[in-house]
Design an enzyme around this catalytic site. Structure first.
Site, PDB file in Angstrom:
ATOM      1  N   ASP A   1       0.852  -1.198   0.000  1.00 15.37           N
ATOM      2  CA  ASP A   1       0.000   0.000   0.000  1.00 15.37           C
ATOM      3  C   ASP A   1       0.888   1.249   0.000  1.00 15.37           C
ATOM      4  OD1 ASP A   1      -3.062   0.837   0.625  1.00 15.37           O
ATOM      5  OD2 ASP A   1      -1.679   2.241   1.566  1.00 15.37           O
ATOM      6  N   GLU A  23       1.957   5.251  -0.135  1.00 11.76           N
ATOM      7  CA  GLU A  23       1.510   6.619   0.112  1.00 11.76           C
ATOM      8  C   GLU A  23       2.330   7.496  -0.820  1.00 11.76           C
ATOM      9  OE1 GLU A  23      -1.133   7.240   1.849  1.00 11.76           O
ATOM     10  OE2 GLU A  23      -1.224   5.143   2.490  1.00 11.76           O
ATOM     11  N   ASP A  35      -2.356   1.467  -6.951  1.00 15.92           N
ATOM     12  CA  ASP A  35      -0.941   1.310  -6.602  1.00 15.92           C
ATOM     13  C   ASP A  35      -0.109   0.745  -7.751  1.00 15.92           C
ATOM     14  OD1 ASP A  35      -0.855   1.515  -3.292  1.00 15.92           O
ATOM     15  OD2 ASP A  35      -2.747   0.743  -4.077  1.00 15.92           O
ATOM     16  N   HIS A  51      -4.564   5.800   5.959  1.00 18.97           N
ATOM     17  CA  HIS A  51      -3.590   6.424   5.059  1.00 18.97           C
ATOM     18  C   HIS A  51      -2.163   6.393   5.592  1.00 18.97           C
ATOM     19  CE1 HIS A  51      -6.917   7.583   2.562  1.00 18.97           C
ATOM     20  NE2 HIS A  51      -7.472   8.251   3.546  1.00 18.97           N
ATOM     21  N   ASP A  82      -2.168   0.448   6.764  1.00 19.03           N
ATOM     22  CA  ASP A  82      -3.127  -0.048   5.770  1.00 19.03           C
ATOM     23  C   ASP A  82      -2.781  -1.485   5.358  1.00 19.03           C
ATOM     24  OD1 ASP A  82      -4.534   2.295   5.845  1.00 19.03           O
ATOM     25  OD2 ASP A  82      -3.854   3.056   3.913  1.00 19.03           O
TER      26      ASP A  82
END
Length: 266
Positions: A79, A81, A178, A236, A241
């Protein structure tokens, strides 16, 4: 000992059909483990499972295993960011790169890869980005570039045995962004190749909708709510996550769901 008798012995020892005295049961199990290597024993158990199921003993065999086997040896939960603002900045750049290696048999986390990445096009994080992700400027300053992080991912994959052709693994993400948009888009911008193992994945939202019959509009929050799970960490945060994704996967697997690739081949 013939295959048939071996299967019979294993069936008796593992289904409780035989009411052995405790000392005899223990000695019998030890004898079976000596007679059959672990791989052979697992093969016999599989045969016995099918045989007993055909005779109505499915419930007894279900007690032996908490969930059915998955198609993959490992799930790689990922995941990202990325840099962001309102209105959105371009190009976005990955600033957190976490991966959890989830054992496909136990659905437990076996290893973690986690690095922060220094953005180069927009090196200064916006207040909106920090508020959303919890990532402050000091967490990305001086960190490796995306190219360097991708090299370390490859080293980690090799160390974990995930590059072995006989080992089946697949990435899992909450959505397609992603690996369909973010990583290939940034790699194209920087002129970097995308490794083949990033080109197929499981979208957890799709898997959840197949399993539960409803689409999780709010992503992880809806999936946790639908499965009565407590949300882990802060939304987030890439690593948090990933932990939520892993927890949701484990819960669905325990309910008998078999995960399959959802992305289309590149």
């Amino acid at each position: 000992v013939s295959d048939a008798s071996g299967c019979s012995m294993i069936a008796l020892l593992h289904t409780g059909a035989a009411k052995f005295p405790p000392n005899l049961l223990s000695r019998s199990r030890q004898a079976v483990s000596l007679l059959f290597p672990a791989g052979v024993l697992e093969g016999f158990r599989s045969i016995v499972s099918r045989k007993l199921a055909s005779h109505g003993f499915g419930a007894s065999m279900a007690a032996m295993s908490s969930f059915p086997p998955q198609r993959y040896h490992y799930f790689l939960v990922l995941d990202f960011e990325a840099t962001c603002d309102k209105p959105q900045i371009h190009p976005q750049e990955i600033i957190e790169f976490p991966i959890l290696k989830l054992n496909g048999r136990t659905m437990e986390i076996e290893s973690t890869f986690h690095m922060y990445v220094q953005p180069v096009v927009h090196p200064q994080l916006t207040p909106f980005c920090t508020e959303l992700t919890g990532i402050i400027q000091g967490m990305v300053d001086g960190q490796p570039s995306l190219q360097q992080v991708l090299e370390r991912v490859d080293e980690w994959m090799a160390k974990e045995g995930l590059l072995d052709p006989s080992v089946k693994s697949i990435f899992v993400t909450c959505g397609d962004w992603d690996l369909k948009v973010m990583l290939p888009g940034q790699c194209q911008y920087l002129g970097l190749p995308v490794a083949d193992y990033f080109k197929q994945w499981i979208n957890l939202k799709k898997a959840y909708s197949f399993a539960m019959g409803s689409w999780p509009k709010n992503g992880l929050l809806d999936m946790n709510k639908g499965l009565n799970l407590q949300h882990i960490g802060r939304p987030h945060s890439g690593i948090d996550d990933c932990k939520n994704i892993a927890n949701i996967m484990k819960t669905l697997a325990h309910r008998g769901f078999i995960f399959k690739q959802t992305s289309k081949p590149f």
